[in-house]
Write a protein that holds these residues in place. Structure first.
Motif, short mmCIF file in Angstrom:
data_model
loop_
_atom_site.label_atom_id
_atom_site.label_comp_id
_atom_site.label_asym_id
_atom_site.label_seq_id
_atom_site.Cartn_x
_atom_site.Cartn_y
_atom_site.Cartn_z
N PHE A 31 0.78 -1.26 0.09
CA PHE A 31 0.06 -0.13 -0.14
C PHE A 31 0.79 1.14 -0.03
O PHE A 31 0.53 2.41 -0.73
N ILE A 32 2.08 1.35 0.73
CA ILE A 32 2.77 2.46 0.87
C ILE A 32 3.33 2.49 -0.58
O ILE A 32 3.46 3.90 -0.99
N LYS A 33 3.86 1.50 -1.27
CA LYS A 33 4.53 1.68 -2.53
C LYS A 33 3.31 2.31 -3.58
O LYS A 33 3.73 3.07 -4.47
N ASP A 53 -6.03 3.32 3.29
CA ASP A 53 -5.78 1.97 3.36
C ASP A 53 -4.34 1.35 3.66
O ASP A 53 -4.22 0.60 4.67
N ALA A 54 -3.31 2.43 3.58
CA ALA A 54 -1.95 2.02 3.96
C ALA A 54 -2.04 2.38 5.56
O ALA A 54 -1.43 1.26 6.33
N ILE A 55 -2.66 3.46 5.92
CA ILE A 55 -2.70 3.66 7.48
C ILE A 55 -3.36 2.60 8.10
O ILE A 55 -2.97 1.99 9.25
N ASP A 59 -1.78 0.23 11.01
CA ASP A 59 -2.28 -0.05 12.48
C ASP A 59 -2.67 -1.39 12.67
O ASP A 59 -2.28 -1.85 13.73
N ARG A 60 -3.28 -2.13 11.75
CA ARG A 60 -3.70 -3.37 12.19
C ARG A 60 -2.12 -4.36 12.20
O ARG A 60 -2.32 -5.46 13.17
N ARG A 75 6.33 5.25 9.96
CA ARG A 75 5.70 5.18 8.42
C ARG A 75 4.85 6.06 8.11
O ARG A 75 4.65 6.54 6.86
N LYS A 76 3.81 5.98 9.01
CA LYS A 76 2.38 7.03 8.71
C LYS A 76 2.92 8.40 8.59
O LYS A 76 2.38 9.08 7.71
N SER A 77 3.75 8.65 9.41
CA SER A 77 4.12 10.24 9.46
C SER A 77 4.87 10.47 8.15
O SER A 77 4.67 11.56 7.63
N ARG A 78 5.76 9.76 7.93
CA ARG A 78 6.73 9.97 6.72
C ARG A 78 5.65 10.13 5.28
O ARG A 78 5.91 10.89 4.62
N LEU A 79 4.88 9.04 5.15
CA LEU A 79 3.68 9.00 4.01
C LEU A 79 2.74 10.23 4.19
O LEU A 79 2.80 11.14 2.96
#
Length: 99
Positions: A31-33, A53-55, A59-60, A75-79
Motif C-alpha cells: 500500500f505504501i508503494k 488503506d496503508a494507514i 495500524d492493524r 511510516r504513517k508520519s513520513r507518508l
C-alpha cells in the motif's frame, strides 16, 4: 532440528507466526508503494484513498505485533508528510495561476 516435542511445537508455532507477520508487513509495504507511485504521478485523490488503506494496514499490523507501534507511526508520519507537501505545492500552484 528440534530435540524435544515442545521444541518441535514451538518451531511450528513460530513458522505460522512468521508467515502471518510477513503477510501483514507485505500488505503494508504494498500500500505504501502504491501511494508513493500515485503521488509521483500526481493523482492526489487516488493517493489519498490508498494512503487511508496503508494507514489502516499499518495500524492493524502494529496491533497484531507484526511491526512495532512506533515503526507504524513513523511510516504513517513520513507518508503523510510527503502527501501534505504535495497538496501544499498543488495549492500554491493554483493560487499563483489564479492571481
Amino acid at each position: 532440528m528440534p530435540n524435544t516435542k515442545s521444541a518441535a511445537r514451538a518451531l511450528r508455532r513460530s513458522e505460522r507466526r512468521r508467515l502471518r507477520n510477513r503477510m501483514w508487513r507485505s500488505m503494508a509495504r504494498t500500500f505504501i508503494k502504491k501511494a508513493r507511485k500515485l503521488m509521483e504521478a500526481g493523482d492526489l485523490e487516488a493517493a489519498a484513498r490508498v494512503i487511508g488503506d496503508a494507514i489502516s494496514t499499518l495500524d492493524r499490523a502494529a496491533a497484531k505485533g507484526a511491526i512495532h507501534k512506533n515503526n507504524a507511526a513513523r511510516r504513517k508520519s513520513r507518508l503523510m508528510k510527503r502527501f501534505n507537501a504535495l497538496v501544499k505545492a498543488r495549492l500554491q500552484q493554483g493560487q499563483e495561476q489564479s492571481t
